[in-house]
Design a protein around this motif. Sequence first.
Motif, PDB file in Angstrom:
ATOM      1  N   HIS A 275     -27.443  13.192  16.345  1.00  0.00           N
ATOM      2  CA  HIS A 275     -28.554  14.073  16.734  1.00  0.00           C
ATOM      3  C   HIS A 275     -28.098  15.527  16.818  1.00  0.00           C
ATOM      4  O   HIS A 275     -28.758  16.429  16.302  1.00  0.00           O
ATOM      5  CB  HIS A 275     -29.125  13.647  18.098  1.00  0.00           C
ATOM      6  N   LYS A 276     -26.963  15.750  17.489  1.00  0.00           N
ATOM      7  CA  LYS A 276     -26.513  17.124  17.708  1.00  0.00           C
ATOM      8  C   LYS A 276     -26.190  17.837  16.396  1.00  0.00           C
ATOM      9  O   LYS A 276     -26.401  19.045  16.276  1.00  0.00           O
ATOM     10  CB  LYS A 276     -25.296  17.145  18.635  1.00  0.00           C
ATOM     11  N   LYS A 279     -29.458  18.861  14.709  1.00  0.00           N
ATOM     12  CA  LYS A 279     -29.996  20.064  15.354  1.00  0.00           C
ATOM     13  C   LYS A 279     -29.248  21.317  14.887  1.00  0.00           C
ATOM     14  O   LYS A 279     -29.850  22.383  14.724  1.00  0.00           O
ATOM     15  CB  LYS A 279     -29.903  19.926  16.873  1.00  0.00           C
ATOM     16  N   ILE A 282     -30.700  22.282  11.633  1.00  0.00           N
ATOM     17  CA  ILE A 282     -32.023  22.890  11.798  1.00  0.00           C
ATOM     18  C   ILE A 282     -31.889  24.346  12.223  1.00  0.00           C
ATOM     19  O   ILE A 282     -32.560  25.236  11.668  1.00  0.00           O
ATOM     20  CB  ILE A 282     -32.855  22.095  12.830  1.00  0.00           C
ATOM     21  N   ARG A 283     -31.026  24.600  13.179  1.00  0.00           N
ATOM     22  CA  ARG A 283     -30.818  25.988  13.635  1.00  0.00           C
ATOM     23  C   ARG A 283     -30.287  26.862  12.502  1.00  0.00           C
ATOM     24  O   ARG A 283     -30.711  28.011  12.344  1.00  0.00           O
ATOM     25  CB  ARG A 283     -29.852  26.003  14.820  1.00  0.00           C
ATOM     26  N   GLU A 295     -35.946  26.381  20.342  1.00  0.00           N
ATOM     27  CA  GLU A 295     -35.421  25.051  20.629  1.00  0.00           C
ATOM     28  C   GLU A 295     -36.519  23.986  20.662  1.00  0.00           C
ATOM     29  O   GLU A 295     -36.247  22.803  20.422  1.00  0.00           O
ATOM     30  CB  GLU A 295     -34.638  25.053  21.948  1.00  0.00           C
ATOM     31  N   VAL A 298     -36.801  23.077  17.100  1.00  0.00           N
ATOM     32  CA  VAL A 298     -35.598  22.321  16.730  1.00  0.00           C
ATOM     33  C   VAL A 298     -35.742  20.867  17.162  1.00  0.00           C
ATOM     34  O   VAL A 298     -35.479  19.933  16.387  1.00  0.00           O
ATOM     35  CB  VAL A 298     -34.333  22.939  17.370  1.00  0.00           C
ATOM     36  N   GLN A 299     -36.193  20.669  18.392  1.00  0.00           N
ATOM     37  CA  GLN A 299     -36.365  19.313  18.909  1.00  0.00           C
ATOM     38  C   GLN A 299     -37.470  18.580  18.168  1.00  0.00           C
ATOM     39  O   GLN A 299     -37.348  17.381  17.856  1.00  0.00           O
ATOM     40  CB  GLN A 299     -36.679  19.359  20.406  1.00  0.00           C
ATOM     41  N   ALA A 302     -36.165  17.490  14.810  1.00  0.00           N
ATOM     42  CA  ALA A 302     -35.202  16.403  14.996  1.00  0.00           C
ATOM     43  C   ALA A 302     -35.915  15.087  15.326  1.00  0.00           C
ATOM     44  O   ALA A 302     -35.491  14.012  14.878  1.00  0.00           O
ATOM     45  CB  ALA A 302     -34.212  16.753  16.106  1.00  0.00           C
ATOM     46  N   ASN A 303     -37.004  15.173  16.068  1.00  0.00           N
ATOM     47  CA  ASN A 303     -37.753  13.968  16.442  1.00  0.00           C
ATOM     48  C   ASN A 303     -38.415  13.300  15.238  1.00  0.00           C
ATOM     49  O   ASN A 303     -38.749  12.105  15.293  1.00  0.00           O
ATOM     50  CB  ASN A 303     -38.822  14.306  17.483  1.00  0.00           C
ATOM     51  N   CYS A 320     -28.775  15.545   6.945  1.00  0.00           N
ATOM     52  CA  CYS A 320     -29.592  16.759   7.073  1.00  0.00           C
ATOM     53  C   CYS A 320     -30.420  17.013   5.816  1.00  0.00           C
ATOM     54  O   CYS A 320     -30.966  18.108   5.636  1.00  0.00           O
ATOM     55  CB  CYS A 320     -28.688  17.970   7.336  1.00  0.00           C
TER      56      CYS A 320
END
Length: 342
Positions: A275-276, A279, A282-283, A295, A298-299, A302-303, A320
């Motif tokens: 997950h990290k 993210k 994405i950033r 953020e 971003v979340q 990720a979801n 990714c």
Amino acid sequence: MPRAAALLWLLLPGLAALEPLSVGLAIGVASALTGYLSHPSFYCSYVECCPSPGKRLNATALKVQLNSKLFGQHLAKDVVLKAVMGFSSNPSPKKPLTLSLHGWAGTGKNFLSQILAEHVHPAGLRSKFVHLFLATLHFPHHDKVKTYKEQLQNWIRGNVSACPYSVFIFDEMDKMHPGLIDAIKPFLDYYEQVDGVSYRNAIFIFLSNAGGDLINKVALDFWTSGKRREEIQLKDLEPVLSVGVFNNKNSGLWHSSLIERNLIDYFVPFLPLEHKHVKMCIRAEMTARGYAVDENVVQAVANEMTFFPKEQKIYSDKGCKTVQAKLDIHEDVVMRDTNAKG
């Protein structure tokens, strides 16, 4: 000097009308000018040139770029950086550098190969000295393998003759017809020359999804036993990976002489992304687009990704790879936030 001769030929009509002293002066100026224009430092500032012998890669710049753009791949970064810098600093390598990158889609194999190509040739994949082969595009028909072998050998021979520091990237190795890649075996071996051409300064990179399941299993075993992924070492994966790829009929390296003769210098594993890491991707993509990093977005992106195993949901099953497409859906929100902060 062809350029000097051409320039003087253009000046001949005007030279005929000049005095002998003037003619001599004109020829001298023309020769000096042509010599300056022909000098590599000037000529190569306008036209892409093959790197000069002895030119070394910038280890610091390569390390910075890998650290800032390739996420969750401590093994790949460490192995490739050491391998490339060692190869680059060797004034007389015994064979070309050959790397085989393995892992599931979206883990960074293409990305790393592009970064590496850009550090050898600044134009990267646009460089005339960097050659990308896609198995499904360039070698689609099984019944033409013999023809493909001849074409591949001729292509590599011609391009290395033009630039000894050529980079060859073979993508989709897991879709390559068995035996096809063995056509380049003479170029990867420990020969000083093959038919008058030295291949020792070239770089060959293979990209494959094959072996991804083996890598994922090791990563999951470490997680299950409470170990950090950063504790995974190359020795934990490379032997299993090389044997697994050698025995995999869909790896493009099935029973390949490249493995039998130990001509692949490193089998580089790409770990599944957590997950990290997603993210972080994405950033990085938001920043690359000039957006302010939100953020919440971003979340949200990720979801929308899917993770495995089914119960624990630790690793992204597409890495990714779909981040850009997922972020497009949220672009209106991102642009609004960016404009508001601007």
